[in-house]
Structures are given as C-alpha cells and as structure tokens.
Write a protein that holds these residues in place. Structure first.
Motif, PDB file in Angstrom:
ATOM      1  N   ARG A 128     -17.035  -6.348  10.371  1.00 39.29           N
ATOM      2  CA  ARG A 128     -18.092  -5.437   9.941  1.00 39.29           C
ATOM      3  C   ARG A 128     -17.682  -3.969  10.032  1.00 39.29           C
ATOM      4  N   ASP A 129     -16.623  -3.685  10.790  1.00 35.12           N
ATOM      5  CA  ASP A 129     -16.184  -2.307  10.972  1.00 35.12           C
ATOM      6  C   ASP A 129     -15.269  -1.873   9.837  1.00 35.12           C
ATOM      7  N   VAL A 130     -15.267  -0.586   9.533  1.00 34.56           N
ATOM      8  CA  VAL A 130     -14.343  -0.008   8.575  1.00 34.56           C
ATOM      9  C   VAL A 130     -13.379   0.882   9.352  1.00 34.56           C
ATOM     10  N   PRO A 131     -12.130   0.427   9.596  1.00 35.31           N
ATOM     11  CA  PRO A 131     -11.229   1.163  10.476  1.00 35.31           C
ATOM     12  C   PRO A 131     -10.657   2.430   9.867  1.00 35.31           C
ATOM     13  N   VAL A 132     -10.551   2.517   8.536  1.00 36.69           N
ATOM     14  CA  VAL A 132     -10.011   3.717   7.900  1.00 36.69           C
ATOM     15  C   VAL A 132     -10.791   3.983   6.636  1.00 36.69           C
ATOM     16  N   PRO A 133     -10.875   5.236   6.203  1.00 38.96           N
ATOM     17  CA  PRO A 133     -11.557   5.527   4.941  1.00 38.96           C
ATOM     18  C   PRO A 133     -10.797   4.907   3.775  1.00 38.96           C
ATOM     19  N   VAL A 134     -11.529   4.497   2.760  1.00 41.28           N
ATOM     20  CA  VAL A 134     -10.913   3.943   1.558  1.00 41.28           C
ATOM     21  C   VAL A 134     -11.494   4.619   0.342  1.00 41.28           C
ATOM     22  N   ALA A 135     -10.786   4.467  -0.765  1.00 37.34           N
ATOM     23  CA  ALA A 135     -11.297   4.993  -2.014  1.00 37.34           C
ATOM     24  C   ALA A 135     -12.538   4.212  -2.424  1.00 37.34           C
ATOM     25  N   PRO A 136     -13.414   4.808  -3.220  1.00 38.45           N
ATOM     26  CA  PRO A 136     -14.621   4.097  -3.651  1.00 38.45           C
ATOM     27  C   PRO A 136     -14.274   2.774  -4.317  1.00 38.45           C
ATOM     28  N   GLN A 137     -15.038   1.753  -4.005  1.00 35.05           N
ATOM     29  CA  GLN A 137     -14.751   0.436  -4.542  1.00 35.05           C
ATOM     30  C   GLN A 137     -15.200   0.332  -5.985  1.00 35.05           C
ATOM     31  N   GLU A 138     -14.535  -0.556  -6.708  1.00 36.80           N
ATOM     32  CA  GLU A 138     -14.915  -0.793  -8.079  1.00 36.80           C
ATOM     33  C   GLU A 138     -16.255  -1.518  -8.107  1.00 36.80           C
ATOM     34  N   PRO A 139     -17.038  -1.378  -9.177  1.00 33.89           N
ATOM     35  CA  PRO A 139     -18.281  -2.137  -9.276  1.00 33.89           C
ATOM     36  C   PRO A 139     -17.998  -3.619  -9.410  1.00 33.89           C
ATOM     37  N   ASP A 140     -18.963  -4.421  -9.020  1.00 31.97           N
ATOM     38  CA  ASP A 140     -18.822  -5.862  -9.133  1.00 31.97           C
ATOM     39  C   ASP A 140     -18.673  -6.264 -10.607  1.00 31.97           C
ATOM     40  N   VAL A 141     -17.775  -7.196 -10.855  1.00 38.53           N
ATOM     41  CA  VAL A 141     -17.563  -7.678 -12.217  1.00 38.53           C
ATOM     42  C   VAL A 141     -17.466  -9.197 -12.154  1.00 38.53           C
ATOM     43  N   SER A 142     -17.569  -9.811 -13.313  1.00 39.11           N
ATOM     44  CA  SER A 142     -17.528 -11.275 -13.335  1.00 39.11           C
ATOM     45  C   SER A 142     -16.128 -11.816 -13.162  1.00 39.11           C
ATOM     46  N   GLY A 143     -15.134 -11.090 -13.632  1.00 40.95           N
ATOM     47  CA  GLY A 143     -13.750 -11.506 -13.471  1.00 40.95           C
ATOM     48  C   GLY A 143     -13.092 -10.725 -12.362  1.00 40.95           C
ATOM     49  N   TYR A 144     -11.810 -10.989 -12.117  1.00 42.91           N
ATOM     50  CA  TYR A 144     -11.144 -10.237 -11.061  1.00 42.91           C
ATOM     51  C   TYR A 144      -9.666 -10.104 -11.353  1.00 42.91           C
ATOM     52  N   LYS A 145      -9.384  -9.543 -12.515  1.00 41.43           N
ATOM     53  CA  LYS A 145      -7.991  -9.286 -12.874  1.00 41.43           C
ATOM     54  C   LYS A 145      -7.399  -8.224 -11.962  1.00 41.43           C
ATOM     55  N   VAL A 146      -6.188  -8.448 -11.486  1.00 41.67           N
ATOM     56  CA  VAL A 146      -5.497  -7.509 -10.608  1.00 41.67           C
ATOM     57  C   VAL A 146      -4.269  -7.004 -11.351  1.00 41.67           C
ATOM     58  N   VAL A 147      -4.152  -5.704 -11.468  1.00 43.67           N
ATOM     59  CA  VAL A 147      -2.994  -5.114 -12.150  1.00 43.67           C
ATOM     60  C   VAL A 147      -2.178  -4.306 -11.186  1.00 43.67           C
ATOM     61  N   GLY A 191       0.810  -1.208   0.000  1.00 38.59           N
ATOM     62  CA  GLY A 191       0.000   0.000   0.000  1.00 38.59           C
ATOM     63  C   GLY A 191       0.845   1.261   0.000  1.00 38.59           C
ATOM     64  N   HIS A 192       1.920   1.256   0.779  1.00 38.84           N
ATOM     65  CA  HIS A 192       2.807   2.421   0.840  1.00 38.84           C
ATOM     66  C   HIS A 192       3.536   2.614  -0.487  1.00 38.84           C
ATOM     67  N   ARG A 193       3.948   1.509  -1.107  1.00 38.91           N
ATOM     68  CA  ARG A 193       4.713   1.610  -2.347  1.00 38.91           C
ATOM     69  C   ARG A 193       3.836   2.013  -3.530  1.00 38.91           C
ATOM     70  N   SER A 194       2.618   1.456  -3.594  1.00 32.62           N
ATOM     71  CA  SER A 194       1.751   1.706  -4.750  1.00 32.62           C
ATOM     72  C   SER A 194       0.769   2.843  -4.541  1.00 32.62           C
ATOM     73  N   GLY A 195       0.573   3.234  -3.276  1.00 30.00           N
ATOM     74  CA  GLY A 195      -0.438   4.246  -2.979  1.00 30.00           C
ATOM     75  C   GLY A 195      -1.860   3.718  -3.029  1.00 30.00           C
ATOM     76  N   ASP A 196      -2.020   2.394  -3.079  1.00 34.08           N
ATOM     77  CA  ASP A 196      -3.345   1.776  -3.159  1.00 34.08           C
ATOM     78  C   ASP A 196      -3.944   1.680  -1.762  1.00 34.08           C
ATOM     79  N   ASN A 197      -5.043   2.375  -1.573  1.00 30.47           N
ATOM     80  CA  ASN A 197      -5.667   2.416  -0.244  1.00 30.47           C
ATOM     81  C   ASN A 197      -6.271   1.082   0.170  1.00 30.47           C
ATOM     82  N   HIS A 198      -6.554   0.221  -0.814  1.00 33.86           N
ATOM     83  CA  HIS A 198      -7.129  -1.073  -0.473  1.00 33.86           C
ATOM     84  C   HIS A 198      -6.129  -1.932   0.306  1.00 33.86           C
ATOM     85  N   TYR A 199      -4.867  -1.883  -0.080  1.00 31.60           N
ATOM     86  CA  TYR A 199      -3.838  -2.583   0.677  1.00 31.60           C
ATOM     87  C   TYR A 199      -3.771  -2.072   2.111  1.00 31.60           C
TER      88      TYR A 199
END
Length: 459
Positions: free
Chosen positions: A440-459, A54-62
């Motif tokens: 069930r708790d959200v400990p920190v704010p995150v960026a809006p999640q992507e919409p549900d899709v049938s696949g789940y490619k991670v880039v 998360g620190h290296r990529s800036g991705d809030n999901h990590y």
C-alpha cells in the motif's frame, strides 16, 4: 524400540507416533522454508533486472517496481532467516542419529552456505539502504553479490540433500566414520541434476509468484503501465526458465531411473519388473496394483531408457518394508509434471502471442491463468520435494541408514511438532500482513500513470 505398524498402516507405539511427528515437523519446516528460499534465490535477479531496465530506459515505473520488490525482498530474507534457523536446529534435535554419524561428511556444504548467507545479508543491507546514497550504477553493482550468494546458498544446501540421495565420500567401519572426503561428498552423483533442478524451480516460483500479484490487480481493472510491467517482467523470466526446467526434469528422471529404481517404480506405480512398460497417467494403488490409470504404451521404458523395450525395475525387487508410500509418491509426481506442463503452456501462450503481435495476450483468460500461476508453481515445487524426500523412504541416507534409526529416541516429539506448527502459523500471518502493508505504500515518486485501457501493449 523399532518401528512397527499393523497391516492397515496404523501406528502402534509411542515411538511410532514420535517418528511420524518428527517427519511431519521436518516436512512442515522444509515445505514452508523452501517457498521463502525460492523468492530469496529468484527475486533479487528479477529486481535487479527491473532496476537496470529503469536506469537504461529512464522509465520511472521500472524503478518503482525495483524499489518495492527490494523492500519485499528484505522482509522475505528476514523471515527466511528465522525459518532457516529453525531447520538447522531441527537437523540436530530431530535426527541425532544422522548428524552424529554423518555430520562431518555433510558439514562442508552447510558451512559454505553460512558464508553465502552472510554475504547476502551484508549486501542486501547495502542495497536496501543505499538507494539515495550511491550512484545508480554502483547501487546496481551492489545487488550482484545478493544474486550470486542467493544462488550459492541454494546450491550448497541442496548438495547436502543430494548426498542423502547418493552418499559418497566417506568410509564407514563398525558404525563409525573412519575417513572423509568432504568435496567428494558434496559433489556426489546426485548433485548436478538436483541442484540445477532446484535453482530453476526457484526462478519459476519467484517469477510466476511475482507476476500473479499483478495479474490479480489487472483483473480488478488496474491496466496502467506500472501493473503491466509488474506482470510482464517476472512472467517473462519464468516463461524463459520453464522449458529449460522441463528438460532438466527429464535429466533428473533419468538419473532416478539409473540410481534409485525403487523411487521411479513408486513414481509410476510399477510393481513388476518388465520391458516395454507403459507410462501411467493418474491411477491409484489398491491392493498392490495401480488401477484406473490411463496408460501410454511403452512410454515409461522410452522415457527412462530411451528404448521402447527398455527394462524398468519394479517394486517387487525389494521387500515391501523398503517401499516408500506409493500412492503419495505417485500422485506427487503426477501433480508436479501436470502443473509443470500447464506452466509451459502458459509460457508458450505468452511467447507465441508476443512473436505474432509484439504484445502480450489481451485475453482475460490469460490474466486468470497468470493469476493462478504463482500458486501453481508453489504446488509443483512442493510436489517435487515430496517425490524427492518421501520417495527416498524408508531411508534417510539412501541404502545406508533408515529414518527410524536416525530419529531422536527421546519421547514427546509430538509436542514439539505442535509448537512448531503454531510458530509457522504466526510467521505466515505476520509475513502476509507486512507484505500487504508494504504493497500500500509508495516508496518513491513516480510519473503520472497512464489511464486504464482495455489492452496492455508494452513498448
């Protein structure tokens, strides 16, 4: 009073019942604690990896994953401290013959484990409460001692168990210890294969266990990036460790063949010493014979001795009173190996698909397999410890002291087993409840999640 049983194996005295209760209590405590301990070993490293990504990529999901996993890690550490404390008391209360005779021999690894535990506790507190008080790099650095201390704790505890498998580093004269080399005792011949096997198993349990939670969520339709990463990061760690663990398992099996041939004979249901012994798949022992097993010709001799005509010692070389429960050990070994190779297949599925498509498998069957992998890893872990501990019976210190000689002679151990069973039931319910609430708790704010899709490619 000595232990005696009828030909049907039914306990005949109150002392037998107390011995059985002590063994069942220790099995329950160890079997429960070891699962929590595995998360204590593997989860900090996976959490720290998520924070670094998360620190290296800036991705809030990590970052969200890391923070959530850290909170669960804190809960499991607290619960593990309780179950570990119970185990430490049980060593003295249930097995005074062992600790009274050999306590000074195996005291060093337990002392070092205590130091590692306190280091882990201190830095876990820093890591949990300094998320918003330390710069990101310093916060990540505070997690490194948690990882190292968790691995060290597992190493030190397992060295004590390894000593019970291959006792060294002492001189016993007239039933009393007259000379001790604690370092030789801790670094006994069983220490290398057993400690490496256990630490890798901890990373497998943590990785597959964490991934299975997100696989279940994805089967329920949550295909956003947060859940994709929550599945793939720990699953990748477990997938990398699994083939290494298969190789280490072969190393451990060779050690057993050379140093504990009776255990190997029970693992494979070999009753007669011979050469060119087949490898048995399945089967059940009936009237001193393994029946209904699928045999692979020369397989066991080849695996144990690297020679298809190699000598494999059978149970006939020791009196029946020195045999472990053969069916229990044999089937535990079958389950451990079978599940291990199933997890290897899952890891290969992930690796091959990623290599060909640069994305994980999109099949619902892959998600179903990943969802089951956490339970499967725990099952293999428990089966492995049954092989290790039950396969050593009737010895608590292999070849030196019998389990019946070490047990507490005081009556009423059955009641203690009942009480401890209730304690672990309450601990299980409380742990599951707290972890579900945390999820069930959200400990920190995150960026809006992507919409549900049938696949789940991670880039």
């Amino acid at each position: 009073m000595t232990m005696s049983t009828t030909t049907t194996g039914i306990l005949t005295t109150a002392a037998d019942a107390d011995l059985a209760a002590a063994r069942m209590q220790m099995a329950l405590s160890l079997g429960w604690h070891i699962v929590i301990a595995c998360f204590g070993v593997g989860m900090p490293a996976i959490t720290l990896l998520a924070e670094w990504r998360g620190h290296r990529s800036g991705d809030n999901h990590y970052r969200l994953l890391a923070r959530r996993w850290a909170r669960a890690m804190g809960v499991l550490f607290a619960v593990g401290a309780v179950s570990g404390t119970i185990l430490s008391f049980e060593m003295g209360l249930l097995w005074p013959g062992l600790m009274g005779t050999f306590g000074e021999v195996i005291g060093l690894p337990f002392s070092l484990e205590g130091i590692a535990f306190f280091i882990e506790a201190i830095f876990l507190g820093v890591y949990l409460y300094a998320w918003d008080r330390l710069p990101p790099v310093k916060h990540m650095l505070s997690g490194i001692p948690i990882v190292l201390a968790g691995v060290a704790s597992a190493f030190f505890v397992v060295t004590a168990n390894a000593w019970m498998q291959q006792p060294t580093g002492y001189v016993l004269r007239d039933g009393r210890i007259v000379a001790v080399d604690p370092w030789a005792a801790m670094f006994n011949p069983a220490t290398p294969p057993q400690t490496v096997h256990m630490i890798l198993a901890a990373f497998m349990v943590a990785g597959f266990g964490m991934a299975s939670v997100y696989a279940v969520a994805m089967l329920r339709g949550r295909r956003d990036r947060y859940h994709r990463l929550g599945l793939l990061l720990p699953l990748t760690v477990a997938a990398v460790v699994t083939p290494v663990q298969i190789g280490v398992g072969d190393w451990a099996a060779h050690f057993v063949a050379d140093n504990q041939p009776v255990k190997l004979a029970a693992m494979e249901g070999v009753f007669e010493t011979g050469r060119g012994v087949p490898l048995h798949l399945g089967g059940v022992v009936v009237d001193g014979e393994l029946r209904y097993a699928l045999e692979i010709p020369y397989g066991l001799s080849l695996l144990a001795q690297w020679d298809p005509d190699g000598l494999v010692r059978g149970l006939n070389e020791v009196p029946p009173g020195d045999w472990p429960p053969v069916n229990v050990v044999h089937w535990a070994f079958q389950v451990m190996v079978g599940v291990g190779f199933a997890l290897l297949a899952l890891s290969a599925w992930l690796a091959v698909t990623w290599w060909r498509r640069r994305e994980p498998p999109g099949s619902v069957w892959f998600l179903r397999a990943a969802a089951l992998s956490g339970v499967a890893a725990v099952l293999a872990l428990e089966a492995g410890w049954i092989v290790t501990e039950v396969g050593r019976q009737p010895w608590i210190v292999y070849g030196v002291m019998r389990t019946a000689e070490a047990v507490n002679p005081a009556p009423g151990l059955v009641y203690g087993f009942a009480l401890v069973s209730v304690v672990y039931l309450v601990l299980t319910v409380a742990t599951v409840y707290v972890l579900r609430r945390l999820a069930r708790d959200v400990p920190v704010p995150v960026a809006p999640q992507e919409p549900d899709v049938s696949g789940y490619k991670v880039v």
